[in-house]
Enzyme design. Sequence first.
Site, PDB file in Angstrom:
ATOM      1  N   LYS A 164       0.834  -1.207   0.000  1.00 55.28           N
ATOM      2  CA  LYS A 164       0.000   0.000   0.000  1.00 55.28           C
ATOM      3  C   LYS A 164       0.869   1.259   0.000  1.00 55.28           C
ATOM      4  O   LYS A 164       0.647   2.176  -0.788  1.00 55.28           O
ATOM      5  CB  LYS A 164      -0.929  -0.015   1.214  1.00 55.28           C
ATOM      6  CG  LYS A 164      -1.888   1.154   1.206  1.00 55.28           C
ATOM      7  CD  LYS A 164      -2.840   1.113   2.381  1.00 55.28           C
ATOM      8  CE  LYS A 164      -3.739  -0.081   2.301  1.00 55.28           C
ATOM      9  NZ  LYS A 164      -4.996   0.025   2.972  1.00 55.28           N
ATOM     10  N   ARG A 209      -3.369   2.951   8.561  1.00 57.93           N
ATOM     11  CA  ARG A 209      -3.718   1.671   7.926  1.00 57.93           C
ATOM     12  C   ARG A 209      -2.492   0.772   7.787  1.00 57.93           C
ATOM     13  O   ARG A 209      -1.389   1.244   7.561  1.00 57.93           O
ATOM     14  CB  ARG A 209      -4.234   1.898   6.495  1.00 57.93           C
ATOM     15  CG  ARG A 209      -5.516   2.662   6.409  1.00 57.93           C
ATOM     16  CD  ARG A 209      -5.773   2.953   4.929  1.00 57.93           C
ATOM     17  NE  ARG A 209      -6.610   4.105   4.766  1.00 57.93           N
ATOM     18  CZ  ARG A 209      -7.910   4.054   4.454  1.00 57.93           C
ATOM     19  NH1 ARG A 209      -8.489   2.905   4.251  1.00 57.93           N
ATOM     20  NH2 ARG A 209      -8.600   5.155   4.329  1.00 57.93           N
ATOM     21  N   GLY A 242      -8.161  -7.262   4.558  1.00 57.00           N
ATOM     22  CA  GLY A 242      -9.024  -7.422   5.730  1.00 57.00           C
ATOM     23  C   GLY A 242      -8.388  -8.151   6.902  1.00 57.00           C
ATOM     24  O   GLY A 242      -9.049  -8.405   7.891  1.00 57.00           O
ATOM     25  N   MET A 282      -5.613  -7.203   8.668  1.00 56.44           N
ATOM     26  CA  MET A 282      -5.047  -6.368   9.727  1.00 56.44           C
ATOM     27  C   MET A 282      -5.934  -5.151   9.945  1.00 56.44           C
ATOM     28  O   MET A 282      -7.002  -5.044   9.353  1.00 56.44           O
ATOM     29  CB  MET A 282      -3.625  -6.000   9.359  1.00 56.44           C
ATOM     30  CG  MET A 282      -2.696  -7.193   9.450  1.00 56.44           C
ATOM     31  SD  MET A 282      -1.027  -6.793   9.023  1.00 56.44           S
ATOM     32  CE  MET A 282      -1.142  -6.491   7.293  1.00 56.44           C
ATOM     33  N   ARG A 295      -3.842  -1.454  -6.039  1.00 58.31           N
ATOM     34  CA  ARG A 295      -3.009  -2.668  -5.943  1.00 58.31           C
ATOM     35  C   ARG A 295      -3.458  -3.629  -7.042  1.00 58.31           C
ATOM     36  O   ARG A 295      -4.573  -3.494  -7.563  1.00 58.31           O
ATOM     37  CB  ARG A 295      -3.153  -3.324  -4.571  1.00 58.31           C
ATOM     38  CG  ARG A 295      -4.563  -3.800  -4.288  1.00 58.31           C
ATOM     39  CD  ARG A 295      -4.679  -4.410  -2.900  1.00 58.31           C
ATOM     40  NE  ARG A 295      -6.072  -4.659  -2.578  1.00 58.31           N
ATOM     41  CZ  ARG A 295      -6.555  -4.805  -1.364  1.00 58.31           C
ATOM     42  NH1 ARG A 295      -5.754  -4.721  -0.327  1.00 58.31           N
ATOM     43  NH2 ARG A 295      -7.831  -5.038  -1.158  1.00 58.31           N
ATOM     44  N   HIS A 317     -16.483  -8.426   2.778  1.00 50.91           N
ATOM     45  CA  HIS A 317     -15.441  -9.316   3.291  1.00 50.91           C
ATOM     46  C   HIS A 317     -15.641 -10.747   2.778  1.00 50.91           C
ATOM     47  O   HIS A 317     -14.720 -11.380   2.277  1.00 50.91           O
ATOM     48  CB  HIS A 317     -15.462  -9.298   4.824  1.00 50.91           C
ATOM     49  CG  HIS A 317     -14.481 -10.226   5.429  1.00 50.91           C
ATOM     50  ND1 HIS A 317     -14.817 -11.506   5.800  1.00 50.91           N
ATOM     51  CD2 HIS A 317     -13.163 -10.087   5.665  1.00 50.91           C
ATOM     52  CE1 HIS A 317     -13.750 -12.101   6.267  1.00 50.91           C
ATOM     53  NE2 HIS A 317     -12.732 -11.257   6.208  1.00 50.91           N
ATOM     54  N   ARG A 354       0.679 -46.426  -5.981  1.00 51.44           N
ATOM     55  CA  ARG A 354       0.718 -47.160  -4.701  1.00 51.44           C
ATOM     56  C   ARG A 354      -0.064 -48.458  -4.919  1.00 51.44           C
ATOM     57  O   ARG A 354      -1.289 -48.468  -4.837  1.00 51.44           O
ATOM     58  CB  ARG A 354       0.078 -46.341  -3.599  1.00 51.44           C
ATOM     59  CG  ARG A 354       0.861 -45.086  -3.196  1.00 51.44           C
ATOM     60  CD  ARG A 354       0.066 -44.300  -2.173  1.00 51.44           C
ATOM     61  NE  ARG A 354       0.853 -43.291  -1.472  1.00 51.44           N
ATOM     62  CZ  ARG A 354       0.782 -41.975  -1.715  1.00 51.44           C
ATOM     63  NH1 ARG A 354      -0.001 -41.514  -2.669  1.00 51.44           N
ATOM     64  NH2 ARG A 354       1.506 -41.126  -1.004  1.00 51.44           N
ATOM     65  N   ARG A 371       5.194 -48.614  -7.536  1.00 49.91           N
ATOM     66  CA  ARG A 371       5.823 -48.820  -6.240  1.00 49.91           C
ATOM     67  C   ARG A 371       5.301 -50.124  -5.637  1.00 49.91           C
ATOM     68  O   ARG A 371       4.099 -50.355  -5.577  1.00 49.91           O
ATOM     69  CB  ARG A 371       5.470 -47.632  -5.326  1.00 49.91           C
ATOM     70  CG  ARG A 371       6.395 -47.457  -4.164  1.00 49.91           C
ATOM     71  CD  ARG A 371       5.908 -47.777  -2.802  1.00 49.91           C
ATOM     72  NE  ARG A 371       4.567 -47.554  -2.414  1.00 49.91           N
ATOM     73  CZ  ARG A 371       4.163 -46.523  -1.652  1.00 49.91           C
ATOM     74  NH1 ARG A 371       5.005 -45.576  -1.302  1.00 49.91           N
ATOM     75  NH2 ARG A 371       2.909 -46.456  -1.257  1.00 49.91           N
ATOM     76  N   GLU A 389      13.141 -42.112   1.402  1.00 53.89           N
ATOM     77  CA  GLU A 389      12.141 -41.641   2.371  1.00 53.89           C
ATOM     78  C   GLU A 389      12.541 -41.948   3.803  1.00 53.89           C
ATOM     79  O   GLU A 389      11.780 -41.735   4.734  1.00 53.89           O
ATOM     80  CB  GLU A 389      10.762 -42.198   2.039  1.00 53.89           C
ATOM     81  CG  GLU A 389      10.709 -43.699   1.841  1.00 53.89           C
ATOM     82  CD  GLU A 389       9.322 -44.206   1.431  1.00 53.89           C
ATOM     83  OE1 GLU A 389       8.338 -43.466   1.571  1.00 53.89           O
ATOM     84  OE2 GLU A 389       9.239 -45.362   0.977  1.00 53.89           O
ATOM     85  N   GLY A 434      10.267 -39.716  -1.231  1.00 56.31           N
ATOM     86  CA  GLY A 434       8.986 -39.905  -0.543  1.00 56.31           C
ATOM     87  C   GLY A 434       8.981 -38.953   0.639  1.00 56.31           C
ATOM     88  O   GLY A 434       9.315 -39.321   1.764  1.00 56.31           O
ATOM     89  N   THR A 435       8.618 -37.727   0.368  1.00 53.85           N
ATOM     90  CA  THR A 435       8.792 -36.695   1.398  1.00 53.85           C
ATOM     91  C   THR A 435       7.758 -36.790   2.512  1.00 53.85           C
ATOM     92  O   THR A 435       7.901 -36.114   3.520  1.00 53.85           O
ATOM     93  CB  THR A 435       8.780 -35.291   0.756  1.00 53.85           C
ATOM     94  OG1 THR A 435       7.718 -35.244  -0.200  1.00 53.85           O
ATOM     95  CG2 THR A 435      10.099 -35.009   0.076  1.00 53.85           C
ATOM     96  N   ASN A 436       6.730 -37.629   2.332  1.00 54.28           N
ATOM     97  CA  ASN A 436       5.802 -37.824   3.463  1.00 54.28           C
ATOM     98  C   ASN A 436       6.529 -38.561   4.579  1.00 54.28           C
ATOM     99  O   ASN A 436       6.597 -38.110   5.723  1.00 54.28           O
ATOM    100  CB  ASN A 436       4.574 -38.645   3.037  1.00 54.28           C
ATOM    101  CG  ASN A 436       3.848 -38.011   1.878  1.00 54.28           C
ATOM    102  OD1 ASN A 436       3.885 -36.805   1.712  1.00 54.28           O
ATOM    103  ND2 ASN A 436       3.194 -38.829   1.068  1.00 54.28           N
ATOM    104  N   ASP A 437       7.095 -39.710   4.223  1.00 49.09           N
ATOM    105  CA  ASP A 437       7.833 -40.464   5.236  1.00 49.09           C
ATOM    106  C   ASP A 437       9.125 -39.757   5.619  1.00 49.09           C
ATOM    107  O   ASP A 437       9.523 -39.764   6.785  1.00 49.09           O
ATOM    108  CB  ASP A 437       8.138 -41.877   4.723  1.00 49.09           C
ATOM    109  CG  ASP A 437       6.974 -42.816   4.984  1.00 49.09           C
ATOM    110  OD1 ASP A 437       6.478 -42.835   6.130  1.00 49.09           O
ATOM    111  OD2 ASP A 437       6.528 -43.495   4.035  1.00 49.09           O
ATOM    112  N   CYS A 457       7.642 -37.724  -4.951  1.00 48.07           N
ATOM    113  CA  CYS A 457       6.265 -38.209  -5.043  1.00 48.07           C
ATOM    114  C   CYS A 457       5.502 -38.058  -3.740  1.00 48.07           C
ATOM    115  O   CYS A 457       4.372 -38.507  -3.623  1.00 48.07           O
ATOM    116  CB  CYS A 457       6.228 -39.645  -5.527  1.00 48.07           C
ATOM    117  SG  CYS A 457       7.061 -40.787  -4.412  1.00 48.07           S
TER     118      CYS A 457
HETATM  119  C1  PEP Z   1       6.018 -40.800   0.865  1.00 48.92           C
HETATM  120  O1  PEP Z   1       6.339 -41.354   1.902  1.00 48.92           O
HETATM  121  O2  PEP Z   1       6.259 -39.625   0.615  1.00 48.92           O
HETATM  122  C2  PEP Z   1       5.279 -41.547  -0.163  1.00 48.92           C
HETATM  123  C3  PEP Z   1       5.003 -41.003  -1.312  1.00 48.92           C
HETATM  124  O3  PEP Z   1       4.844 -42.789   0.174  1.00 48.92           O
HETATM  125  P1  PEP Z   1       3.562 -43.052   1.077  1.00 48.92           P
HETATM  126  O4  PEP Z   1       2.855 -41.735   1.242  1.00 48.92           O
HETATM  127  O5  PEP Z   1       2.745 -44.041   0.339  1.00 48.92           O
HETATM  128  O6  PEP Z   1       4.162 -43.572   2.312  1.00 48.92           O
HETATM  129 MG    MG Z   2       6.304 -43.498   2.035  1.00 53.27          MG
END
Ligand code: PEP
Ligand code: MG
Length: 875
Positions: A22, A92, A101, A103, A336, A454, A560, A616, A745, A766-769, A831
Amino acid sequence: MMKYVYQFSEGNKEMRNTLGGKGANLAEMTSLGLPVPQGFTVSTEACTRYYDDGRKISEDIEKEIMENIEKMEKVTGMKFGDVENPLLVSVRSGARASMPGMMDTILNLGLNEEVVETLAKKSGNPRWAWDCYRRFIQMYSDVVMEVGKKYFEQLIDEMKEKKGVTQDVELTADDLKELANQFKAEYKSKIGDDFPTDPKEQLMGAIKAVFRSWDNPRANVYRRDNDIPYSWGTAVNVQMMAFGNMGDTSGTGVAFTRNPATGEKKLFGEFLMNAQGEDVVAGVRTPQPIDQLKEVMPEVYDQFVEICHKLENHYRDMQDMEFTIQDKKLYMLQTRNGKRTAAAALKIACDLVDEGMISDKEAVAMIDPRNLDSLLHPQFDAAAIKKAEPIGKALAASPGAACGKVVFTAEDAKEWASRGDKVILVRLETSPEDIEGMKAAQGILTVRGGMTSHAAVVARGMGTCCVSGCSAINMDEDNKKFELAGKTFHEGDVISIDGSTGNIYDGAIPTVDASIGGEFGRIMDWADKYRTLQVRTNADTPDDAKRARALGAEGIGLCRTEHMFFESDRIAAIREMICSDTVEQREKALAKLEPMQQGDFEALYEAMEGDGVNIRFLDPPLHEFVPTEEKDIEQLAKTQGKTVDEIKAIIAGLHEFNPMMGHRGCRLAVTYPEIAAMQTRAVIKAAINVSKKHPDWNIVPEIMIPLVGEVKELAFVKKTVVETADAEIKAAGSNLKYKVGTMIEIPRAALTADEIAKEAEFFSFGTNDLTQMTFGFSRDDAGKFLDSYYDNKIYENDPFAKIDQVGVGKLVKMACDLGKQTRPDIKLGICGEHGGDPSTVEFCHNVGLTYVSCSPFRVPIARLAAAQAKIKADK
Ligand code: PEP
Ligand code: MG
């Protein structure tokens, strides 16, 4: 010495980081010679210092602020706190990235009893003077002292009732004066002190309150959703007031240079005569469409249209502007780049390219990938909606179709949604406190408010369907019910709302998947032209694969295989396999599964038309497949020729204290190599069959071994895979090539990736694990405590949604480098769920991955994010 305060005449649009969006744009408009009430910006660095100094404004910054007030006094010829010629200001917020909206704002600051009395006399407009004062007390009490709006609103309602009027504008000067006194009494009863009369004290209180609002819960949630770092802080703009509430020749409004819902190239907006800014946004009165300003004040309208053109050409993007008319004179209060729906974003970007205003590369860079999500969401089934009779109609504030159970509070929306209910949040009007509930809801329906209310603005930003301003609703929020079209709706009743038409329906209407084309296709083509990172999909079924292919997936990055086993006709075979006592019995059960898997794999190869398909191997702990219901256990006992007790003993034997770190992943194949052998046969035979049908496709199956932490375990499983695959290929007289790789992973796999790459021809992160095991907390349970981590600023984001670049990212990068040392041409992908998150996609581009893989609906988001990452990196 560090400079913390800048007059508007000192800045420009490139100074967003210091001045906030702003402030930078107010400075830019000033230098363009537009009518901007003058003032100054207290920088974002001052906000950071405020927090560093323990939530205090230091003396040096306070001094600098007051010096800038003096400069303002010179520019405006008015004096802060003066009785005769008082300078009144607005205060502001304005962060680097716009957070509409989220702040706080305070208007009419600088007033006290003495000043207002003189102002009332001198101006000959006592109604205006007292209106300003009562608004100021109300806003200051709410924003600075956190007294709460509702007490003041109640007093206004009581006053209106007493006077027999319905609108605020019908209250007289005397009424407003009485209200101001009531407000001050309310303030004293709540705070214990008199309402502050010293303008300097008021100003410092207000600036502090804006800084503090950077850290309010709704701003924190908004930042988390929009990838805005906490460390940025907000700037504060102190600006001379322009008064839209001076009578019938004054007014205020909000306008977009193009339609923010559809993208149509036509001025779009609303205004209210005799009002101040918050009246438009709060939706208390229903504003008039901007076109009507032409009739009310033709010269002002023409001047405004000219400014709109100038600003759009200057910024080369659709602008969202706020203006005030003070006694027929136009003032610009803000410009803006406007927030817009995904459909509007695509249309505007394409139109700007066609108008020669921007390049296709700039078009790709200007679209928020997360926004695309809403385009890909369901719409009402055309036949069903044709037959349905609307029970009400209001503004089509944010497109999409939503159907769900009625709830009346944001808390209920959150709670019901967490229990798995689909809900429609029905409110008189929404306020920023409702943000979490709005997020949890399928759709939002409000009784009051225009297209810039809003609810409308926030829902559009979220991509949530919203119908606003349905005044036909007779609302009873306290008793959680409303009436519409002669029917009373209670909490839990189902309604449907259409954010594209504004129609409201009783009951559920079926929805269908979104169909996309036109501008979407053009933008995607341009994105594909610029990106170098490939985008694959996580697809377990042929249907997922086809959907993802239609959205542009260039292969499957993760199938999977266990998900293919959950259907009722397959679960029996896998249970039989689990209950087997001998290898022979297990192989017999597996033989039943093999053709089913092979058939699914064939369909996946077909869907991907020769592009890579990464399969997999079985990953979850086996207890996930066993029955829990008594009748299913009895059935299994019968088919297995065992007693119920024997089956129960097998099930008990599968119990693990920590199944996510238990007997799963490649460990299953180490214990039961016959599982890997069966899966290998299915993969290879499917590939051979489909290759025969499509000799022009170069199918190279990718077999992925999960949860590897030690190269020897990979080598062990790989041996089974290679022996089985080679035998199949030989038997078929084929020359099929295939690859065996692994998921990275487990932290140990990342740390020893050079060793692992000796066996693995590709890595997929396997970025979840990997996140779960790097952080040491469960991906399934983190929700229980993450909120307190956000509240205490320990984490800014959910590490399972957006990759933790510092820790997990370091492991990814290390594994890439080590893997390439051993195998320079190693294929690298991701993945985990992160693969469809734009900031993670950018990270993946920067560390040099070959592809990201994400769920089908996120494929377009990843394509666009990948292009943006490349464009950004090239810069
Ligand atoms: C993971 O671990 O990132 C993955 C892709 O495998 P899963 O989620 O099936 O464990
Ligand atoms: Mg996994």
